[in-house]
Write an enzyme that holds these catalytic residues in place. Structure first.
Site, PDB file in Angstrom:
ATOM      1  CE  LYS A 217      -3.460   2.387   2.760  1.00 38.31           C
ATOM      2  NZ  LYS A 217      -4.399   2.336   3.867  1.00 38.31           N
ATOM      3  CD  GLU A 223       9.154  -6.110   7.283  1.00 44.44           C
ATOM      4  OE1 GLU A 223       8.908  -4.996   6.765  1.00 44.44           O
ATOM      5  OE2 GLU A 223       8.906  -6.375   8.467  1.00 44.44           O
ATOM      6  N   GLY A 277      -4.887  -1.914   5.010  1.00 39.84           N
ATOM      7  CA  GLY A 277      -4.124  -3.066   4.513  1.00 39.84           C
ATOM      8  C   GLY A 277      -4.828  -4.385   4.789  1.00 39.84           C
ATOM      9  NE  ARG A 278      -6.641  -3.725  10.893  1.00 42.21           N
ATOM     10  CZ  ARG A 278      -5.989  -2.576  11.030  1.00 42.21           C
ATOM     11  NH1 ARG A 278      -4.837  -2.399  10.402  1.00 42.21           N
ATOM     12  NH2 ARG A 278      -6.473  -1.613  11.779  1.00 42.21           N
ATOM     13  CD  GLU A 363      -1.984  -4.371  11.349  1.00 37.54           C
ATOM     14  OE1 GLU A 363      -2.613  -4.202  10.302  1.00 37.54           O
ATOM     15  OE2 GLU A 363      -0.764  -4.624  11.362  1.00 37.54           O
ATOM     16  CG  HIS A 394      -5.236 -35.968  16.074  1.00 33.21           C
ATOM     17  ND1 HIS A 394      -5.476 -37.208  16.624  1.00 33.21           N
ATOM     18  CD2 HIS A 394      -6.217 -35.765  15.156  1.00 33.21           C
ATOM     19  CE1 HIS A 394      -6.540 -37.747  16.031  1.00 33.21           C
ATOM     20  NE2 HIS A 394      -7.006 -36.885  15.140  1.00 33.21           N
ATOM     21  CE  LYS A 516       5.766  -1.071  10.209  1.00 36.15           C
ATOM     22  NZ  LYS A 516       4.832  -0.330   9.376  1.00 36.15           N
TER      23      LYS A 516
END
Ligand code: F6P
Length: 554
Positions: A217, A223, A277-278, A363, A394, A516
């Site tokens: 965005k 990253e 973003g999410r 978030e 399990h 950050k």
């Protein structure tokens, strides 16, 4: 407008001081010892009555520890918190993202072309459809081989580079809708700045057949830019600098950043700052999804989102799925003391759905102050986690059944297998497990039942299941692009309703910033050739010194 002003004013009152909150606290106290098996015994129609349906999704919430009065009180609370007017405000593009002064208009991403939503005098629905059209043209060209790499080979591998919302939505949707995808194309997702992520994703691939979609965005995320540079180096080393134009496209709101990186803005697909973003998997961030399943099926996914939007906007709270899910989450979190929520899809294709929901929910609602900056004196967002069933059975289900913590669960299942009739009996087994788990959690097994099975006295307590563990069950007919869209929108809106009640901003994410900033400072210290003057705390200083001493053995 007046509604919104009243809503914001109304939110100024302390939540826990509200009579509706206090009524719920008292009510919860009164129900402390009430068992689910008692509710079911007293209300023969409970299993069907405490259910709701919308946009093709059926919600059974009868195994929640609530009665009719609980629901009435929760809806009273929602009304007192002006949920309805805040929802209306979100739909018309008011700046509900208060701290960033932005609308949160993900509903515009799936609005039909006939609708219009104005932001600052611009019809954003028209903009959305213009981008969808460009995405569709591009996706078709990649899918039918018309879009070729620099050497004339067709694209066989598509790699999405992004992180957070620019990764989790695309990877979740790709996995969820694999059944509908073009199997001639292989998809990879690179997110982690750990260099092995890029290395593994590209190992053995032919650069001449590989297309990178750089999704960010902001186009400033460390990253993503680091991995995008690694990808460009990998491509240029094999094909030369001119190849970048055929092997890279970008999805971003930042045209300058895209240009500076070296991607032609003709190969950029835009979106807008009013898409969080999410909340972006149905924007151009979904380009990899569209290439995988094709524009027509992508449109069906958008229809599913939109169907849930309409249900959410127009249905009274008593039958409104996102509202009910939100109120039940508040009940479990704030009045029964549950601090986590397990999401358990009985569909292997939804294996990344819990991870996707972690960003969406945590978030959004991992916040500590109200809109006016006052510390919250109540718990906000719970920890979401989960794994597909039956695998989870399990591993961690032991704790769900017999641990000392209350962990509400959302079971998610589909009535039809993707494999058709051949897969039916195995699918029956899968779904039998889903139904069995929610039943076991709700009703357990008493000491008397254990004894009646002939279990010895010393072992008997270990085999008791207390039960009374709440769950929702969500059922759809089949996992399709449409049902996936509806499911995601259901959680999106549930998150918003919870945030409105907690009086927080569900659309900002300031909590990711400090780490950050510190990482930027620390990075240069790790690689410094001189001994750096470390000014952290003694723990961080010692860790950095130890790392520096061992980082580059020769
Ligand atoms: O750091 C958190 C975050 O801003 C998320 O909200 C976002 O989805 C992610 O980083 C990626 O951001 P971008 O798409 O701008 O690279």
């Amino acid at each position: 407008m007046k509604d919104t002003i009243d809503a914001v004013k109304g939110q100024g009152e302390a939540l826990t001081g509200r009579p509706q909150w206090q009524a719920l606290s008292l009510h919860a106290e009164g129900l402390r010892h009430r068992q689910l098996h008692e509710w079911f015994a007293d209300e023969p129609d409970r299993g069907e009555r405490l259910s709701a349906e919308g946009a093709g999704i059926y919600l059974d919430y009868s195994k929640q520890r609530i009665g009719d009065e609980t629901l009435r009180l929760l809806i009273d609370l929602a009304r007192a918190c002006n949920v309805e007017s805040r929802v209306a405000a979100m739909f018309v593009g008011e700046r509900v993202n208060f701290t960033e002064q932005r609308p949160a208009l993900h509903v515009a991403l799936r609005a039909p072309v006939t609708e219009s939503i104005m932001v600052d005098g611009v019809d954003v629905v028209a903009d959305v459809h213009a981008v969808l059209q460009r995405m569709g043209d591009f996706a078709d060209r990649v899918r039918d081989g018309e879009w070729k790499g620099a050497t004339g080979k067709r694209i066989r591998h598509v790699i999405n580079i992004g992180i957070g919302g620019s990764d989790l939505g695309p990877v979740m949707a790709y996995e969820a809708l694999r059944h509908y995808s073009d199997r001639q194309l292989a998809f990879g997702f690179v997110s982690n700045v750990d260099p092995v992520d890029f290395h593994e994703a590209t190992l053995g691939l032919d650069p001449a057949e590989t297309l990178f979609i750089v999704c960010s965005k902001t186009f400033t995320t460390q990253e993503t830019l680091t991995n995008a540079h690694a990808a460009r180096d990998w491509c240029v080393a094999a094909l030369g600098a001119d190849a970048v134009a055929r092997h890279f496209v970008a999805v971003s709101t930042n045209a300058d950043g895209v240009r500076d990186f070296g991607i032609d803005t003709d190969n950029m697909f835009g979106f807008w700052d009013w898409v969080g973003g999410r909340y972006s998997m149905d924007s151009a961030i979904g380009l990899s999804t569209m290439i995988a399943i094709g524009p027509a099926q992508f449109a069906q996914m958008l229809d599913g989102f939109h169907a849930m939007d309409v249900h959410f906007r127009d249905t009274p709270p008593e039958r409104n799925l996102p509202m009910l899910m939100a109120l039940l989450a508040i009940w479990n979190n704030n009045f029964l003391g549950a601090s986590t929520l397990a999401v358990l899809p009985y569909a292997d294709h939804l294996k990344r759905f819990p991870a996707y929901l972690q960003q969406l929910t945590m978030e959004s609602n991992g916040k500590h102050v109200t809109r006016d900056g006052t510390p919250c004196d109540y718990q906000t967002g719970p920890v979401y986690w989960g794994e597909p069933g039956t695998n989870g059975q399990h591993s961690f289900y032991q704790l769900l059944h017999q641990g000392t913590r209350l962990v509400p669960c959302d079971f998610i299942g589909f009535c039809q297998p993707l494999g058709g009739a051949d897969a039916l009996s195995q699918h029956d087994l899968l779904m039998a497990n889903l139904f069995a788990q929610s039943e076991a959690l709700a009703f357990g097994k008493t000491l008397a039942q254990v004894r009646a099975e002939g279990t010895s006295e010393d072992i008997a307590p270990h085999r008791v299941f207390e039960g009374n563990r709440p769950s929702n069950t969500l059922l759809a007919d089949r996992l399709t692009p449409r049902s996936l869209g509806a499911l995601v929108a259901l959680y999106e809106h549930s998150v918003f309703v919870q945030g409105v009640i907690w009086n927080i901003d569900s659309f900002d994410q300031w909590g990711v910033e400090l780490g950050k900033q510190l990482a930027r400072r620390t990075e240069s210290e790790l690689a410094a050739t001189d001994t750096p003057d470390l000014r952290h705390d003694s723990s961080t200083n010692a860790l950095i010194r130890r790392y520096r001493a061992a980082r580059n053995p020769r």
